[in-house]
Design a protein around this motif. Structure first.
Motif, PDB file in Angstrom:
ATOM      1  N   ASP A 124     -11.757 -17.633 -10.500  1.00 13.40           N
ATOM      2  CA  ASP A 124     -10.727 -17.625  -9.456  1.00 13.40           C
ATOM      3  C   ASP A 124      -9.814 -18.850  -9.492  1.00 13.40           C
ATOM      4  OD1 ASP A 124     -11.638 -15.187  -8.483  1.00 13.40           O
ATOM      5  OD2 ASP A 124     -13.022 -16.127  -7.068  1.00 13.40           O
ATOM      6  N   GLU A 125      -9.810 -19.578 -10.591  1.00 13.84           N
ATOM      7  CA  GLU A 125      -8.935 -20.742 -10.692  1.00 13.84           C
ATOM      8  C   GLU A 125      -7.484 -20.331 -10.933  1.00 13.84           C
ATOM      9  OE1 GLU A 125      -8.805 -25.103 -12.946  1.00 13.84           O
ATOM     10  OE2 GLU A 125     -10.410 -23.675 -13.388  1.00 13.84           O
ATOM     11  N   VAL A 126      -7.294 -19.205 -11.614  1.00 15.78           N
ATOM     12  CA  VAL A 126      -5.952 -18.686 -11.873  1.00 15.78           C
ATOM     13  C   VAL A 126      -5.734 -17.497 -10.933  1.00 15.78           C
ATOM     14  CG1 VAL A 126      -4.341 -17.837 -13.607  1.00 15.78           C
ATOM     15  CG2 VAL A 126      -6.237 -19.342 -14.291  1.00 15.78           C
ATOM     16  N   GLN A 127      -4.910 -17.678  -9.914  1.00 16.77           N
ATOM     17  CA  GLN A 127      -4.687 -16.605  -8.945  1.00 16.77           C
ATOM     18  C   GLN A 127      -3.207 -16.268  -8.823  1.00 16.77           C
ATOM     19  OE1 GLN A 127      -6.694 -17.284  -5.203  1.00 16.77           O
ATOM     20  NE2 GLN A 127      -8.715 -17.224  -6.138  1.00 16.77           N
ATOM     21  N   ALA A 137      -7.335  -7.696  -5.465  1.00 15.80           N
ATOM     22  CA  ALA A 137      -6.861  -7.685  -4.075  1.00 15.80           C
ATOM     23  C   ALA A 137      -6.891  -6.288  -3.489  1.00 15.80           C
ATOM     24  CB  ALA A 137      -5.450  -8.256  -4.012  1.00 15.80           C
ATOM     25  N   SER A 138      -6.542  -5.286  -4.304  1.00 18.59           N
ATOM     26  CA  SER A 138      -6.494  -3.910  -3.814  1.00 18.59           C
ATOM     27  C   SER A 138      -7.888  -3.353  -3.556  1.00 18.59           C
ATOM     28  CB  SER A 138      -5.748  -3.029  -4.822  1.00 18.59           C
ATOM     29  OG  SER A 138      -4.413  -3.444  -4.955  1.00 18.59           O
ATOM     30  N   HIS A 139      -8.886  -3.781  -4.356  1.00 24.19           N
ATOM     31  CA  HIS A 139     -10.265  -3.363  -4.088  1.00 24.19           C
ATOM     32  C   HIS A 139     -10.736  -3.880  -2.735  1.00 24.19           C
ATOM     33  CE1 HIS A 139     -11.654  -1.173  -7.572  1.00 24.19           C
ATOM     34  NE2 HIS A 139     -11.177  -2.088  -8.410  1.00 24.19           N
ATOM     35  N   GLU A 140     -10.153  -4.970  -2.272  1.00 28.57           N
ATOM     36  CA  GLU A 140     -10.506  -5.531  -0.965  1.00 28.57           C
ATOM     37  C   GLU A 140      -9.523  -5.110   0.125  1.00 28.57           C
ATOM     38  OE1 GLU A 140     -13.261  -7.193  -0.397  1.00 28.57           O
ATOM     39  OE2 GLU A 140     -13.830  -7.020  -2.527  1.00 28.57           O
ATOM     40  N   ASN A 141      -8.508  -4.334  -0.247  1.00 27.19           N
ATOM     41  CA  ASN A 141      -7.434  -3.968   0.692  1.00 27.19           C
ATOM     42  C   ASN A 141      -6.826  -5.192   1.358  1.00 27.19           C
ATOM     43  OD1 ASN A 141      -8.765  -0.763   1.976  1.00 27.19           O
ATOM     44  ND2 ASN A 141      -8.000  -1.350  -0.028  1.00 27.19           N
ATOM     45  N   ASP A 142      -6.638  -6.242   0.556  1.00 32.52           N
ATOM     46  CA  ASP A 142      -6.104  -7.515   1.046  1.00 32.52           C
ATOM     47  C   ASP A 142      -4.594  -7.533   0.799  1.00 32.52           C
ATOM     48  OD1 ASP A 142      -5.344 -10.145   1.496  1.00 32.52           O
ATOM     49  OD2 ASP A 142      -7.212 -10.971   0.699  1.00 32.52           O
ATOM     50  N   ARG A 163      -2.853 -10.907  -0.192  1.00 32.88           N
ATOM     51  CA  ARG A 163      -3.148 -11.279  -1.571  1.00 32.88           C
ATOM     52  C   ARG A 163      -2.371 -10.404  -2.550  1.00 32.88           C
ATOM     53  NH1 ARG A 163      -9.243 -11.312  -4.286  1.00 32.88           N
ATOM     54  NH2 ARG A 163      -8.614 -12.155  -6.332  1.00 32.88           N
ATOM     55  N   VAL A 164      -2.170  -9.132  -2.205  1.00 32.52           N
ATOM     56  CA  VAL A 164      -1.368  -8.244  -3.040  1.00 32.52           C
ATOM     57  C   VAL A 164       0.070  -8.753  -3.131  1.00 32.52           C
ATOM     58  CG1 VAL A 164      -0.261  -5.968  -3.096  1.00 32.52           C
ATOM     59  CG2 VAL A 164      -2.722  -6.144  -2.799  1.00 32.52           C
ATOM     60  N   VAL A 165       0.630  -9.170  -2.012  1.00 29.70           N
ATOM     61  CA  VAL A 165       2.004  -9.686  -2.011  1.00 29.70           C
ATOM     62  C   VAL A 165       2.107 -10.914  -2.902  1.00 29.70           C
ATOM     63  CG1 VAL A 165       3.783 -10.752  -0.591  1.00 29.70           C
ATOM     64  CG2 VAL A 165       2.594  -8.722   0.232  1.00 29.70           C
ATOM     65  N   ASN A 166       1.134 -11.823  -2.790  1.00 31.86           N
ATOM     66  CA  ASN A 166       1.145 -13.011  -3.649  1.00 31.86           C
ATOM     67  C   ASN A 166       0.984 -12.640  -5.121  1.00 31.86           C
ATOM     68  OD1 ASN A 166       1.492 -14.817  -1.540  1.00 31.86           O
ATOM     69  ND2 ASN A 166      -0.703 -15.090  -1.209  1.00 31.86           N
ATOM     70  N   GLY A 167       0.147 -11.627  -5.382  1.00 28.19           N
ATOM     71  CA  GLY A 167      -0.019 -11.158  -6.747  1.00 28.19           C
ATOM     72  C   GLY A 167       1.267 -10.564  -7.301  1.00 28.19           C
ATOM     73  N   GLN A 202       4.920  -0.889   7.606  1.00 26.55           N
ATOM     74  CA  GLN A 202       3.506  -1.178   7.739  1.00 26.55           C
ATOM     75  C   GLN A 202       2.808  -0.840   6.419  1.00 26.55           C
ATOM     76  OE1 GLN A 202       2.213   1.311  10.968  1.00 26.55           O
ATOM     77  NE2 GLN A 202       2.900  -0.109  12.555  1.00 26.55           N
ATOM     78  N   ILE A 203       1.779  -1.613   6.101  1.00 22.17           N
ATOM     79  CA  ILE A 203       0.973  -1.366   4.908  1.00 22.17           C
ATOM     80  C   ILE A 203      -0.235  -0.514   5.287  1.00 22.17           C
ATOM     81  CG2 ILE A 203      -0.479  -2.426   3.137  1.00 22.17           C
ATOM     82  CD1 ILE A 203       2.467  -2.833   2.661  1.00 22.17           C
TER      83      ILE A 203
END
Length: 290
Positions: A140-143, A181-186, A189-193, A240-241
């Motif tokens: 998780d160092e490269v995100q 991120a999508s596996h966690e429905n986050d 984090r998806v937006v940052n990705g 809305q997401i």
């Protein structure tokens, strides 16, 4: 079938052959499949992998390894070290668990082929180095773009190194952040990705435009989460997401192509058809970077 995973889909794109869940570089019967990286290496291309995931993950592994056990990190790492790969940048994960070797053993395996770079990512002797290189980071160092390093920085170094080899090259750049991120429905984090993908793709396209001989393909090996942007009629026009699952889904993923040879991808293609077209382009040996 209609659903796939990274191992099977990446193998299809890397070899031009459809296969089953969890199969890396092999067909459904266990037969070894030759990847576009192996074909390219035989034709004196340089090859490289950049990922924000662990380096034995399904997508990068499919381009250099052959195994039915996607969890056997030691075997995949050994195959990477025995390959003709010129560059690999990515993370480690779950060190010491099950078939994942500890850090020292992992680096020892990789050092049999690769010169290991430090965190500065500086290339020894400037641009003149021809030895295969690796840059390995912690889990998780490269995100996203706030990470140091991030996917865009790693890709920039990879393009610099591969360009200095004075030969055509094939480079796989993977952003696994979106899948995790999508596996966690986050959603945040998806937006940052997405921002990380946007900046990295922009860098690659700029390189392609300046260099003039580089074909760029942008796609996904599958979708995760069933993400939808729906109307927020209480606060229109805001959106809305909404998520439908934490697993893989079966929509048609986008495929973007730019540069010489892009016309061969100007339609809807199965993942194995992408692999077939790449194999043909590389085998032509016309000196075009991929």
């Amino acid at each position: 079938g209609p659903l796939t995973d990274s191992e099977a889909s990446a193998t299809a794109m890397a070899t031009g052959i459809s296969t089953s869940y969890g199969h890396i570089g092999i067909d459904k019967d266990g037969k070894l499949l030759k990847s576009i990286f192996e074909i390219a290496s035989d034709l004196q291309y340089s090859t490289g992998i950049v990922t924000d995931s662990y380096i034995w993950d399904g997508t990068p592994a499919a381009f250099v390894a052959h195994t039915r056990n996607e969890d056997d990190a030691r075997d995949i790492l050994t195959q990477i070290a025995a390959s003709k790969l010129n560059l690999i940048f990515g993370e480690l994960e779950d060190l010491g668990e099950d078939d994942v070797p500890e850090k020292d053993e992992t680096l020892d395996i990789l050092s049999k082929r690769f010169l290991l770079l430090d965190r500065s990512l500086e290339l020894p002797n400037g641009d003149s180095i021809s030895q295969p290189i690796a840059a390995i980071f912690a889990e998780d160092e490269v995100q996203d773009l706030n990470s140091s390093p991030n996917l865009m920085q790693l890709t920039k170094v990879a393009l610099k190194y591969l360009s200095s080899q004075d030969k055509p090259f094939v480079l796989l750049v993977e952003s696994e952040e979106m899948d995790a991120a999508s596996h966690e429905n986050d959603s945040d984090r998806v937006v940052n990705g997405l921002k990380s993908i946007q900046q990295t793709l922009s860098l690659v396209l700029k390189f392609s435009k300046m260099e003039g001989q580089t074909l760029v393909l942008f796609t996904a090996d599958h979708e995760t989460g069933g993400l939808a942007a729906v109307a927020d009629f209480g606060d229109y026009p805001k959106l809305q997401i909404r998520w439908s699952t934490k697993d893989h889904t079966a929509p048609v993923d986008p495929l973007y192509a730019d540069g010489p040879g892009a016309q061969y991808f100007a339609s809807v293609h199965r993942n194995w058809e992408i692999g077939n077209r790449l194999k043909k382009l590389i085998s032509q040996g016309n000196g075009t970077n991929e």
